[in-house]
Design an enzyme around this catalytic site. Structure first.
Site, PDB file in Angstrom:
ATOM      1  N   CYS A   1      -8.818  -1.911   4.078  1.00 38.25           N
ATOM      2  CA  CYS A   1      -8.739  -0.591   4.699  1.00 38.25           C
ATOM      3  C   CYS A   1     -10.130  -0.072   5.045  1.00 38.25           C
ATOM      4  O   CYS A   1     -10.348   0.503   6.119  1.00 38.25           O
ATOM      5  CB  CYS A   1      -8.012   0.384   3.775  1.00 38.25           C
ATOM      6  SG  CYS A   1      -7.766   2.028   4.465  1.00 38.25           S
TER       7      CYS A   1
ATOM      8  N   CYS B   1      -1.559   2.311  -2.108  1.00 41.30           N
ATOM      9  CA  CYS B   1      -1.005   3.555  -1.574  1.00 41.30           C
ATOM     10  C   CYS B   1       0.310   3.348  -0.830  1.00 41.30           C
ATOM     11  O   CYS B   1       1.142   4.252  -0.782  1.00 41.30           O
ATOM     12  CB  CYS B   1      -2.025   4.237  -0.669  1.00 41.30           C
ATOM     13  SG  CYS B   1      -2.363   3.395   0.887  1.00 41.30           S
TER      14      CYS B   1
END
Length: 367
Positions: free
Chosen positions: A101, A198
């Site tokens: 990410c 997440c």
């Protein structure tokens, strides 16, 4: 400078944004909407990409007194992080989605857009330090608070990205950051830190992968004898070094626990054996990324092999443009292909590579 502050909705990014504004920068806050269906991501205090987090980030921006926007990067996140995560597990590797990410989203897609809009830098709440070295090179260093140091997941950043980054918390212990948030009147001052992945709402990575990839079959075999000890419904439910949840049904003859030593994705074979068989002292890495000038030749330094793992003394050698050979002076256990090896020279991050194979000098057959 015009600074874009990435605000996750947590205490760290809120204080980082506040410090950037207090330093005289022209700061704009943004929150990244990374889920195509936000309700499917974590709720409450456990995540970092939820509807609640977006609201917390907006309230923090209001307190700081800066403009605030939400950027929808859900398609890019799904392609570059979620799809990559599934593909890596399908191939029998163990990826780090937070590192991906940072590489693909926060310091690529976000930074590219920020620069196109006239911003000079992106500020985040990562615990790491930037220093200007010889000839103006921007160096990435470990945070002063080693307990919170996040330089490992930033080891994929290039010199160009570091030159347009700000990490305002790198010299501050986490306890002081929370106290500062209280003084500033930020409601996230006592919000728990986010954990786990997440985009997996309940923290059950194996269950999530089974739902996305479908059930599979394969054998669980003994490392020494080749005996079939059991069967499983998906090799993606295992990772190198795993001890629990093997579902073998009977103990080893010596009574010691077994660990996952190897995962063969084509046949689905999972090989298990004693803990000492996890020990490696040779690592081959691919796709190196250098934080400054590319490393040439060799370096006696250290490597970190997990986000919260120990440093290992190591001799690092660059082999061509796309490979790195690492000789661990301090052997490691449970190191899986797909993980990142981040290379340090003291506190400075030299760069990183993706582990493609491991071996043991007394057992030179690479896993």
């Amino acid at each position: 400078m015009k600074v874009l502050a990435a605000m996750s909705g947590g205490v760290d990014s809120a204080v980082a944004a506040a410090r950037a504004a207090e330093s005289g920068h022209d700061v704009t806050g943004i929150h990244l909407a990374l889920s195509r269906n936000p309700a499917s991501y974590r709720t409450g205090a456990r995540g970092c990409c939820t509807i609640e987090d977006a609201g917390d980030a907006r309230r923090a921006a209001d307190v700081i007194g800066i403009p605030f926007y939400v950027w929808d990067l859900s398609d890019r996140f799904h392609e570059d992080v979620v799809e990559d995560f599934m593909a890596e597990y399908t191939a029998g590797r163990t990826p780090n989605p937070c590192l991906r990410c940072n590489e693909k989203i926060k310091f690529a897609a976000v930074l590219d857009r920020a620069l196109a809009l006239g911003f000079d830098a992106v500020a985040t709440g990562h615990y790491a330090r930037l220093e200007t070295g010889a000839e103006g090179v921007v160096e990435l260093h470990r945070a002063d608070d080693m307990g919170k140091d996040q330089s490992y997941v930033l080891g994929v950043l290039t010199q160009e990205q570091l030159a347009h980054s700000l990490f305002p918390l790198g010299d501050t212990p986490k306890s002081e950051v929370r106290a500062e948030a209280e003084r500033r009147g930020l409601s996230v001052a006592r919000k728990p830190d986010s954990h786990d992945i997440c985009f997996i709402s309940d923290g059950d990575t194996g269950g999530w992968l089974a739902e996305k990839l479908g059930a599979g079959t394969g054998q669980i075999v003994d490392h020494a004898t080749g005996e079939v000890l059991g069967h499983h419904s998906g090799a993606f439910g295992f990772t190198i070094g795993q001890r629990k949840g093997l579902r073998i049904g009977r103990p080893a003859e010596d009574g010691r626990p077994r660990y996952v030593l190897d995962i063969e994705p084509v046949s689905g074979t999972v090989t298990v054996g004693p803990r000492e068989s996890l020990t490696v002292d040779r690592i081959t890495g691919i796709r190196p990324r250098w934080c400054g000038a590319a490393l040439t030749g060799g370096l006696e330094g250290t490597v970190q092999l997990r986000a919260h793992g120990d440093e290992h003394r190591a001799l690092v050698r660059v082999v061509g443009a796309e490979a790195v050979e690492i000789e661990l002076r301090d052997p490691a256990q449970g190191i899986a292909p797909g993980q990142a090896a981040v290379i340090y020279d003291g506190s400075r991050v030299v760069g990183s590579c993706t582990i493609s194979a491991t071996a043991r000098v007394t057992d030179p057959v690479a896993r």
